[in-house]
Scaffold this motif. Structure first.
Motif, mmCIF file in Angstrom:
data_model
loop_
_atom_site.group_PDB
_atom_site.id
_atom_site.type_symbol
_atom_site.label_atom_id
_atom_site.label_comp_id
_atom_site.label_asym_id
_atom_site.label_seq_id
_atom_site.Cartn_x
_atom_site.Cartn_y
_atom_site.Cartn_z
ATOM 1 N N ASN A 1 0.816 -1.217 0.000
ATOM 2 C CA ASN A 1 0.000 0.000 0.000
ATOM 3 C C ASN A 1 0.849 1.266 0.000
ATOM 4 O OD1 ASN A 1 0.709 0.546 2.765
ATOM 5 N ND2 ASN A 1 -0.877 -0.900 3.393
ATOM 6 N N ALA A 2 2.142 1.127 0.270
ATOM 7 C CA ALA A 2 3.021 2.291 0.230
ATOM 8 C C ALA A 2 4.469 1.835 0.050
ATOM 9 C CB ALA A 2 2.913 3.112 1.508
ATOM 10 N N MET A 3 5.260 2.730 -0.474
ATOM 11 C CA MET A 3 6.701 2.500 -0.598
ATOM 12 C C MET A 3 7.407 3.633 0.111
ATOM 13 S SD MET A 3 7.182 -0.269 -2.395
ATOM 14 C CE MET A 3 8.855 -0.089 -3.014
ATOM 15 N N GLY A 4 8.514 3.295 0.763
ATOM 16 C CA GLY A 4 9.254 4.313 1.483
ATOM 17 C C GLY A 4 10.741 4.236 1.218
ATOM 18 N N ARG B 1 18.655 3.764 11.654
ATOM 19 C CA ARG B 1 17.959 3.979 10.392
ATOM 20 C C ARG B 1 16.841 4.996 10.596
ATOM 21 N NH1 ARG B 1 16.284 -1.297 7.043
ATOM 22 N NH2 ARG B 1 18.500 -1.609 7.467
ATOM 23 N N GLU B 2 16.690 5.911 9.650
ATOM 24 C CA GLU B 2 15.665 6.936 9.776
ATOM 25 C C GLU B 2 14.817 7.022 8.520
ATOM 26 O OE1 GLU B 2 17.311 10.840 10.304
ATOM 27 O OE2 GLU B 2 18.348 10.827 8.368
ATOM 28 N N PHE B 3 13.599 7.451 8.722
ATOM 29 C CA PHE B 3 12.651 7.631 7.630
ATOM 30 C C PHE B 3 13.041 8.839 6.787
ATOM 31 C CE2 PHE B 3 8.651 7.857 5.467
ATOM 32 C CZ PHE B 3 8.316 9.199 5.405
ATOM 33 N N VAL B 4 12.889 8.715 5.474
ATOM 34 C CA VAL B 4 13.185 9.817 4.555
ATOM 35 C C VAL B 4 11.908 10.296 3.855
ATOM 36 C CG1 VAL B 4 14.425 10.494 2.474
ATOM 37 C CG2 VAL B 4 15.544 9.038 4.172
ATOM 38 N N ALA B 5 11.203 9.371 3.213
ATOM 39 C CA ALA B 5 10.010 9.757 2.447
ATOM 40 C C ALA B 5 9.172 8.522 2.170
ATOM 41 C CB ALA B 5 10.407 10.422 1.131
ATOM 42 N N ARG B 6 7.872 8.757 1.894
ATOM 43 C CA ARG B 6 7.031 7.643 1.478
ATOM 44 C C ARG B 6 6.000 8.146 0.482
ATOM 45 N NH1 ARG B 6 2.154 9.322 1.983
ATOM 46 N NH2 ARG B 6 1.200 9.512 4.022
ATOM 47 N N ILE B 7 5.526 7.185 -0.310
ATOM 48 C CA ILE B 7 4.496 7.482 -1.301
ATOM 49 C C ILE B 7 3.471 6.365 -1.275
ATOM 50 C CG2 ILE B 7 5.800 6.391 -3.196
ATOM 51 C CD1 ILE B 7 4.655 8.656 -5.010
ATOM 52 N N LEU B 8 2.208 6.720 -1.309
ATOM 53 C CA LEU B 8 1.156 5.715 -1.358
ATOM 54 C C LEU B 8 1.104 5.100 -2.748
ATOM 55 C CD1 LEU B 8 -1.763 7.368 0.654
ATOM 56 C CD2 LEU B 8 0.084 5.880 1.460
ATOM 57 N N TRP B 9 0.974 3.794 -2.779
ATOM 58 C CA TRP B 9 0.972 3.095 -4.062
ATOM 59 C C TRP B 9 -0.245 3.503 -4.895
ATOM 60 C CZ3 TRP B 9 5.170 1.273 -5.820
ATOM 61 C CH2 TRP B 9 5.194 0.340 -6.852
ATOM 62 N N SER B 10 -1.366 3.711 -4.220
ATOM 63 C CA SER B 10 -2.571 4.164 -4.901
ATOM 64 C C SER B 10 -2.821 5.620 -4.533
ATOM 65 C CB SER B 10 -3.766 3.306 -4.480
ATOM 66 O OG SER B 10 -4.962 3.779 -5.055
ATOM 67 N N GLY B 11 -2.868 6.461 -5.513
ATOM 68 C CA GLY B 11 -3.129 7.868 -5.263
ATOM 69 C C GLY B 11 -1.889 8.728 -5.253
ATOM 70 N N GLY B 12 -0.767 8.180 -4.824
ATOM 71 C CA GLY B 12 0.488 8.900 -4.907
ATOM 72 C C GLY B 12 0.748 9.947 -3.851
ATOM 73 N N SER B 13 -0.027 9.932 -2.774
ATOM 74 C CA SER B 13 0.221 10.911 -1.709
ATOM 75 C C SER B 13 1.614 10.707 -1.126
ATOM 76 C CB SER B 13 -0.831 10.748 -0.620
ATOM 77 O OG SER B 13 -0.556 11.580 0.486
ATOM 78 N N THR B 14 2.304 11.818 -0.861
ATOM 79 C CA THR B 14 3.679 11.746 -0.383
ATOM 80 C C THR B 14 3.824 12.369 0.999
ATOM 81 O OG1 THR B 14 4.240 13.820 -1.490
ATOM 82 C CG2 THR B 14 4.614 11.781 -2.719
ATOM 83 N N PHE B 15 4.898 11.981 1.667
ATOM 84 C CA PHE B 15 5.215 12.524 2.989
ATOM 85 C C PHE B 15 6.726 12.472 3.154
ATOM 86 C CE2 PHE B 15 4.193 13.874 7.155
ATOM 87 C CZ PHE B 15 5.114 13.289 8.010
ATOM 88 N N TYR B 16 7.289 13.549 3.748
ATOM 89 C CA TYR B 16 8.740 13.663 3.850
ATOM 90 C C TYR B 16 9.189 13.951 5.272
ATOM 91 C CZ TYR B 16 8.471 14.205 -1.226
ATOM 92 O OH TYR B 16 8.234 14.012 -2.573
#
Length: 117
Positions: free
Chosen positions: A32-35, A45-60
């Protein structure tokens, strides 16, 4: 099972750009998402960004907002991380991860990014 293969890392001078790619295969219907995550030497390890597989919403992460862009190509089952205005503190091994439900439970092997000052 989901297989992830990253590519595109390398050495770049501060202020430069790199584009990372992550190709997914296997049971991608369950994603459902890739990060993108990163791990610098001696750090967690730290989070950088993610995108929803459906719809393409992003978060950084705040540390990369405005400099990095995550995108996807569903037809190619691929996710990208365009990194601009790179800083020495961006030096890390970058990992692609696939999220099913609320958990990132598939990870790539990582690709090294080194930014020289």
């Amino acid at each position: 099972q989901v297989q992830l293969v990253e590519s595109g890392g390398g050495l770049v001078q501060a202020g430069g750009s790199l584009r990372l790619s992550c190709a997914a295969s296997g049971s991608i219907f369950s994603i459902n998402a890739m990060g993108w995550f990163r791990q610098a030497p001696g750090k967690e390890r730290e989070f950088v960004a993610r995108i929803l597989w459906s719809g393409g919403s992003t978060f950084y992460a705040d540390s990369v907002k405005g400099r990095f862009t995550i995108s996807r190509d569903n037809a190619k089952n691929s996710v990208y991380l365009q990194m601009n205005s790179l800083k020495p503190e961006d030096t890390a091994v970058y990992y692609c991860a696939a999220r099913r439900g609320g958990i990132y439970d598939y990870w790539g092997q990582g690709t090294q990014v080194a930014v020289s000052s």
